[in-house]
Design a protein around this motif. Structure first.
Motif, short mmCIF file in Angstrom:
data_model
loop_
_atom_site.label_atom_id
_atom_site.label_comp_id
_atom_site.label_asym_id
_atom_site.label_seq_id
_atom_site.Cartn_x
_atom_site.Cartn_y
_atom_site.Cartn_z
N LEU A 169 -25.15 8.95 -71.50
CA LEU A 169 -23.11 8.94 -71.15
C LEU A 169 -23.31 10.10 -72.44
O LEU A 169 -23.87 10.62 -73.61
CB LEU A 169 -22.55 7.84 -71.84
CG LEU A 169 -22.72 6.16 -71.19
CD1 LEU A 169 -21.05 5.81 -72.09
CD2 LEU A 169 -22.05 6.95 -69.97
N GLU A 170 -22.08 10.85 -71.19
CA GLU A 170 -21.77 12.19 -72.41
C GLU A 170 -21.13 11.86 -73.24
O GLU A 170 -20.67 10.40 -73.70
CB GLU A 170 -20.59 12.88 -71.61
CG GLU A 170 -21.72 13.65 -70.62
CD GLU A 170 -21.68 12.70 -69.24
OE1 GLU A 170 -21.66 10.82 -69.92
OE2 GLU A 170 -22.38 13.38 -68.43
N PRO A 171 -21.30 12.80 -74.29
CA PRO A 171 -20.94 12.71 -75.85
C PRO A 171 -19.03 12.52 -75.83
O PRO A 171 -19.25 11.41 -76.47
CB PRO A 171 -20.67 13.48 -76.75
CG PRO A 171 -22.29 14.58 -76.45
CD PRO A 171 -21.88 13.54 -74.62
N PHE A 172 -18.79 13.00 -74.67
CA PHE A 172 -17.03 12.20 -75.22
C PHE A 172 -16.78 11.48 -75.05
O PHE A 172 -15.78 10.60 -74.82
CB PHE A 172 -16.09 13.49 -74.34
CG PHE A 172 -15.98 12.87 -73.08
CD1 PHE A 172 -17.01 13.43 -72.19
CD2 PHE A 172 -15.29 12.20 -72.77
CE1 PHE A 172 -17.38 13.13 -70.61
CE2 PHE A 172 -14.92 12.28 -71.19
CZ PHE A 172 -15.92 12.40 -70.25
N ILE A 173 -17.33 10.58 -73.85
CA ILE A 173 -17.10 9.12 -72.74
C ILE A 173 -17.69 7.97 -74.59
O ILE A 173 -16.86 7.40 -74.77
CB ILE A 173 -18.31 9.26 -72.59
CG1 ILE A 173 -18.07 10.38 -70.91
CG2 ILE A 173 -18.18 7.27 -71.30
CD1 ILE A 173 -19.34 9.50 -69.68
N PHE A 174 -18.40 8.30 -75.33
CA PHE A 174 -17.92 7.41 -76.91
C PHE A 174 -17.38 7.89 -77.55
O PHE A 174 -17.40 6.58 -77.99
CB PHE A 174 -20.14 7.65 -77.06
CG PHE A 174 -21.53 7.35 -76.80
CD1 PHE A 174 -21.99 5.94 -76.67
CD2 PHE A 174 -22.29 8.65 -76.04
CE1 PHE A 174 -23.40 6.27 -75.49
CE2 PHE A 174 -23.83 8.38 -75.46
CZ PHE A 174 -24.49 7.16 -75.77
N SER A 175 -16.77 9.10 -77.49
CA SER A 175 -15.60 9.28 -78.11
C SER A 175 -15.00 8.03 -77.77
O SER A 175 -14.08 7.62 -78.42
CB SER A 175 -15.25 10.62 -78.21
OG SER A 175 -16.48 11.03 -79.43
N LYS A 176 -14.57 7.72 -76.36
CA LYS A 176 -12.91 6.88 -75.42
C LYS A 176 -13.76 5.59 -75.81
O LYS A 176 -12.76 5.37 -76.18
CB LYS A 176 -13.71 7.89 -74.79
CG LYS A 176 -12.69 9.15 -73.91
CD LYS A 176 -11.58 9.35 -73.20
CE LYS A 176 -11.31 10.80 -73.68
NZ LYS A 176 -10.15 11.09 -74.52
#
Ligand code: FES
Length: 318
Positions: A169-176
């Motif tokens: 997954l894209e890094p920002f999706i892990f943050s979400k």
């Protein structure tokens, strides 16, 4: 310096080329200022996106000399000074499908983001008339990931995504995912976490590009680590990543060093490790591994174990 040159990667839907634009230097401007100047005064066909010009909307992410930046927040002077030149190369963000020139397609990223359900799932029994209070400590857990403005800079420079666009997954999706997994008002943390676990949670290679390139100070790599911890707390321990982490934990506690011989077996299981026998034999031949040399405890192992004990006590106190 009298002139600045932007060498811009262009794409018209079929072919790519680089085009140079020269314009008079002005002090105290941004990268975005230069793009707007080109579009308004030199070439109206140049395409890029921007809206707020205040580092809020996240639409002006581009690559400058191979590094993702937010064009409206990035000082032109600083870039020229950093690269000691009056010519900058501007390209669309990496790891995106390009639509035209510097404009990239977010469609697929947003679809993937929905998998982690980046919205609050409140308890069905909660009394909505009373609101949803949080303590300061609870808020601090989600404060950093909440700052993400979806600019795509973390995606562009992610080392794992560059080689594995589908399985990570894209890094920002892990943050979400993290933001809602640790959210005190959320009733279903597993619904945010499990899609992350199934889509590469343990595959992050810790290149830290997502942290260093984020223009808002969001730390996706830290959130990935947080999600890993949460996943283990939820009982997701029977996967390669978790087994690898436990193998490290146990070896260091026992002897203060890693046992390279047993690490693959503990991580991947005996059957998968058998497939690596030819490689192991080559290492053996070169003297890189010594199967019968079991690691002895390092000097000061008691101090290592004390650290473990203290960490364990702290965990229990929390
Ligand atoms: Fe909105 Fe740059 S134009 S973040």
């Amino acid at each position: 310096m009298e002139k600045v040159i932007y060498r811009i990667k262009r794409f018209d839907g079929t072919k790519e080329w680089y085009q140079e634009y020269e314009f008079p230097y002005e002090k105290g401007k941004t990268i975005l200022w230069g793009l707007i100047k080109i579009k308004e005064e030199i070439d109206p066909s140049l395409c890029f996106t921007s809206a707020c010009r205040s580092a809020i909307c996240g639409s002006c992410g581009v690559r400058v000399n191979g590094n993702a930046v937010l064009a409206c927040k990035t000082s032109l002077d600083k870039m020229l000074e950093t690269y000691k030149t009056n010519k900058l190369i501007l390209e669309p963000l990496n790891n995106f499908k390009v639509i035209r020139d510097l404009v990239v397609d977010w469609e697929q990223k947003f679809e993937r983001m929905k998998e982690v359900k980046p919205w609050l799932i409140p308890s069905k029994n909660s009394d909505k008339t009373k609101g949803f209070k949080q303590s300061e400590k609870q808020f601090n857990m989600i404060a950093n990931p909440t700052d993400c403005i979806l600019c795509g800079c973390c995606i562009s420079e992610c080392g794992q995504l560059s080689i594995n666009r589908e399985g990570f997954l894209e890094p920002f999706i892990f943050s979400k995912s993290y933001r809602f997994t640790v959210e005190s008002r959320d009733e279903a943390p597993g619904e945010h976490l499990e899609p992350a676990l199934e889509n590469g949670l343990w595959k992050c290679i810790r290149c830290m590009q997502c942290v260093t390139k984020c223009p808002k100070g969001v730390r996706p790599a830290e959130h990935i680590n947080g999600l890993r911890k949460e996943s283990m707390k939820m009982g997701h321990r029977d996967n390669k990543g978790a087994r690898h982490a436990y193998a490290f934990h146990d070896d260091i506690q026992k002897t203060g060093r890693l046992n390279e011989m047993t690490l693959p077996i503990k991580t991947e299981g005996l059957v998968s490790t058998m497939g690596r026998i030819p490689f192991a034999l080559r290492l053996l031949k070169k003297g890189k591994i010594k199967p019968f040399n079991m690691p002895k405890p390092v000097n000061g192992i008691e101090q290592v174990r004390t650290i473990y004990r203290l960490a364990q006590n702290q965990k229990e106190e929390r």
